[in-house]
Motif scaffolding. Structure first.
Motif, short mmCIF file in Angstrom:
data_model
loop_
_atom_site.label_atom_id
_atom_site.label_comp_id
_atom_site.label_asym_id
_atom_site.label_seq_id
_atom_site.Cartn_x
_atom_site.Cartn_y
_atom_site.Cartn_z
N LEU A 110 0.82 -1.20 0.00
CA LEU A 110 0.00 0.00 0.00
C LEU A 110 0.86 1.25 0.00
O LEU A 110 0.50 2.26 -0.63
CB LEU A 110 -0.93 -0.01 1.21
N ARG A 111 2.00 1.21 0.69
CA ARG A 111 2.88 2.38 0.71
C ARG A 111 3.49 2.65 -0.65
O ARG A 111 3.71 3.81 -1.03
CB ARG A 111 3.99 2.18 1.74
N TYR A 112 3.80 1.61 -1.40
CA TYR A 112 4.41 1.76 -2.72
C TYR A 112 3.44 1.36 -3.83
O TYR A 112 3.86 0.87 -4.88
CB TYR A 112 5.68 0.90 -2.82
N TYR A 113 2.16 1.62 -3.59
CA TYR A 113 1.17 1.18 -4.57
C TYR A 113 1.34 1.90 -5.91
O TYR A 113 1.22 1.28 -6.97
CB TYR A 113 -0.24 1.42 -4.03
N ASP A 114 1.61 3.20 -5.88
CA ASP A 114 1.75 3.94 -7.13
C ASP A 114 2.88 3.37 -7.99
O ASP A 114 2.74 3.25 -9.22
CB ASP A 114 2.01 5.42 -6.84
N GLU A 115 3.99 3.03 -7.36
CA GLU A 115 5.12 2.48 -8.12
C GLU A 115 4.81 1.07 -8.62
O GLU A 115 5.17 0.71 -9.76
CB GLU A 115 6.38 2.47 -7.25
N LEU A 116 4.15 0.26 -7.80
CA LEU A 116 3.79 -1.08 -8.24
C LEU A 116 2.79 -1.03 -9.39
O LEU A 116 2.91 -1.81 -10.36
CB LEU A 116 3.20 -1.88 -7.07
N TYR A 117 1.83 -0.12 -9.29
CA TYR A 117 0.87 -0.02 -10.39
C TYR A 117 1.54 0.52 -11.65
O TYR A 117 1.15 0.14 -12.76
CB TYR A 117 -0.29 0.89 -9.99
N LEU A 118 2.52 1.40 -11.49
CA LEU A 118 3.25 1.89 -12.66
C LEU A 118 3.92 0.74 -13.40
O LEU A 118 3.86 0.67 -14.64
CB LEU A 118 4.29 2.92 -12.21
N LEU A 119 4.53 -0.18 -12.66
CA LEU A 119 5.17 -1.34 -13.29
C LEU A 119 4.14 -2.24 -13.96
O LEU A 119 4.32 -2.67 -15.11
CB LEU A 119 5.96 -2.12 -12.24
N PHE A 120 3.03 -2.50 -13.25
CA PHE A 120 1.98 -3.36 -13.81
C PHE A 120 1.36 -2.71 -15.05
O PHE A 120 1.17 -3.39 -16.08
CB PHE A 120 0.91 -3.60 -12.75
N HIS A 154 8.13 4.67 -32.94
CA HIS A 154 8.13 5.94 -32.22
C HIS A 154 6.73 6.28 -31.68
O HIS A 154 6.60 6.83 -30.59
CB HIS A 154 8.65 7.05 -33.12
N LEU A 155 5.69 5.95 -32.44
CA LEU A 155 4.34 6.18 -31.95
C LEU A 155 3.97 5.21 -30.83
O LEU A 155 3.22 5.55 -29.92
CB LEU A 155 3.33 6.06 -33.10
N GLU A 156 4.50 4.01 -30.90
CA GLU A 156 4.25 3.04 -29.84
C GLU A 156 4.86 3.50 -28.52
O GLU A 156 4.22 3.44 -27.46
CB GLU A 156 4.83 1.69 -30.26
N ARG A 157 6.10 4.00 -28.58
CA ARG A 157 6.75 4.47 -27.36
C ARG A 157 6.09 5.74 -26.83
O ARG A 157 5.93 5.90 -25.61
CB ARG A 157 8.23 4.72 -27.64
N ALA A 158 5.73 6.64 -27.74
CA ALA A 158 5.06 7.86 -27.30
C ALA A 158 3.70 7.56 -26.68
O ALA A 158 3.30 8.16 -25.67
CB ALA A 158 4.91 8.83 -28.48
N SER A 159 2.97 6.61 -27.27
CA SER A 159 1.68 6.22 -26.70
C SER A 159 1.85 5.60 -25.32
O SER A 159 1.06 5.89 -24.40
CB SER A 159 0.98 5.22 -27.62
N LEU A 160 2.89 4.78 -25.15
CA LEU A 160 3.13 4.17 -23.85
C LEU A 160 3.45 5.23 -22.80
O LEU A 160 2.98 5.15 -21.66
CB LEU A 160 4.28 3.17 -23.96
N ALA A 161 4.23 6.24 -23.18
CA ALA A 161 4.57 7.30 -22.23
C ALA A 161 3.33 8.09 -21.82
O ALA A 161 3.14 8.40 -20.64
CB ALA A 161 5.61 8.23 -22.84
N LEU A 162 2.47 8.40 -22.78
CA LEU A 162 1.27 9.16 -22.45
C LEU A 162 0.26 8.33 -21.65
O LEU A 162 -0.50 8.87 -20.84
CB LEU A 162 0.60 9.68 -23.74
N VAL A 187 1.09 5.83 -19.52
CA VAL A 187 1.62 5.34 -18.25
C VAL A 187 2.31 6.44 -17.43
O VAL A 187 1.96 6.69 -16.28
CB VAL A 187 2.62 4.18 -18.50
N LEU A 188 3.29 7.12 -18.03
CA LEU A 188 4.10 8.08 -17.28
C LEU A 188 3.31 9.34 -16.93
O LEU A 188 3.41 9.84 -15.81
CB LEU A 188 5.36 8.44 -18.08
N VAL A 189 2.56 9.87 -17.89
CA VAL A 189 1.83 11.11 -17.63
C VAL A 189 0.82 10.95 -16.49
O VAL A 189 0.78 11.79 -15.58
CB VAL A 189 1.16 11.61 -18.93
N PRO A 190 -0.01 9.89 -16.46
CA PRO A 190 -0.91 9.74 -15.30
C PRO A 190 -0.17 9.55 -13.98
O PRO A 190 -0.62 10.04 -12.94
CB PRO A 190 -1.73 8.49 -15.65
N TYR A 191 0.97 8.86 -14.00
CA TYR A 191 1.74 8.67 -12.77
C TYR A 191 2.26 10.00 -12.24
O TYR A 191 2.12 10.31 -11.05
CB TYR A 191 2.91 7.71 -13.03
#
Length: 331
Positions: free
Chosen positions: A54-64, A106-114, A116-120
């Protein structure tokens, strides 16, 4: 009838309706809070083994979420929620792929960043600004330069959120009116749009064949892996949809007249010892707030910090969340 006709028109043109795109967004936003409920239950039931989750939930969900979204972008050219509604991402310039049903790298990586990373990053900034806002309301921010910067950051963040909501509404209205190829600004920045996905090819083997081969002992993992893996992915998709339905069902407030009146709690020695005091700081209440699961009254800052850290009442150890707090207005 006009709305229904517009829905048919957009579908015949090969563009998903506004109902499909908003439904997939709602499904995507359901996964994280739903999994958090599971993690909260495990952390309360097994605090020594699962409390750290629960303390590291954000990081665990980022990986998942990274693994999940990467798989769907790689194999279906769509996010998890988009694939559930049989949608895929296509470039808006050519309206077709040059390498089959796949996104360019390049679109696949950009889509993944938007995805996953942006919501985190947004969630982390939201939590930080919310903590500064609570400190400001509790009077813990002074007149120093860092505290003034924190107050300004709270105001700026509110303005940014309002502007983002307004931009999202305007962009969606343009999509409904047929003036935009993408329903969201993030897809438009990438030059992508959503289109109905072609039917997936049927598996070479069926579940009946799998059962017969298991009984006859003619089982080979390599040839059955696509069928089993695909079934597992569809189970995850429908499970997420079921969780979304259960969340909607749970939010329906039951009439108070249909609920029996609970008996008043028995006063114990702790309640007498902490009369008109916060059980955490043992001082007079500052912004008195009651935790309904136990009935104890705390300072808002004390109990909010405690619930964010342990998700339980510090006196009774009953599971609770910050959303259940009730502000009291006493003289």
């Amino acid at each position: 009838m006009a709305v229904y006709a517009a829905h048919l028109t957009r579908t015949l043109q090969g563009t998903p309706s506004v109902f499909q795109v908003t439904a997939q967004e709602a499904l995507g936003s359901t996964v994280k809070p739903a999994l958090r409920k599971v993690v909260e239950f495990l952390s309360v039931t097994y605090p020594t083994k699962c409390g750290w989750c629960l303390r590291y939930y954000d990081e665990l969900y980022l990986l998942f979420d990274t693994c999940l979204q990467y798989y769907y972008l790689k194999h279906y050219a769509a996010s998890f929620s988009e694939s559930f509604y049989d949608l895929l991402r296509v470039p808006t310039v050519t309206n077709e792929f040059t390498t089959g049903q796949q996104l360019p790298v390049h679109l696949e990586r950009a889509s993944l960043a938007l995805l996953v990373l942006v919501p985190y990053i947004q969630d982390r900034v939201e939590a930080l600004v919310e903590r500064w806002r609570e400190d400001d309301e509790d009077g813990r921010l002074g007149k120093s330069t860092p505290d003034r910067v924190r107050r300004a950051a709270v105001v700026v963040w509110r303005a940014v959120r309002v502007a983002s909501w307004a931009a999202r509404a305007v962009w969606l209205a343009r999509y409904v009116a047929g003036r935009g190829a993408a329903h969201s600004l993030s897809l438009a920045v990438l030059g992508l749009g959503l289109r109905p996905a072609p039917p997936r090819p049927p598996y070479q083997y069926t579940w009946g064949d799998l059962v017969r081969n298991l009984f006859t002992g003619q089982f080979s993992g390599a040839e059955w892996f696509p069928l089993v893996g695909g079934g597992a992915l569809r189970a995850v998709e429908y499970g997420a949809f079921a969780v979304q339905f259960l969340r909607w069902w749970d939010t329906r407030a039951a009439p108070t007249t249909s609920l029996p009146t609970p008996p008043p709690p028995q006063r114990d020695e702790r309640a007498v010892r902490w009369k008109n005091k916060c059980p955490i700081c043992l001082q007079s209440w500052k912004i008195p707030t009651v935790l309904p699961v136990s009935g104890y009254v705390y300072c808002y800052a004390c109990i909010a910090r405690e619930l964010r850290a342990r998700a339980q009442c510090p006196v009774t150890a009953l599971p609770a969340t910050e959303a259940s707090l009730v502000r009291l207005y006493v003289d």
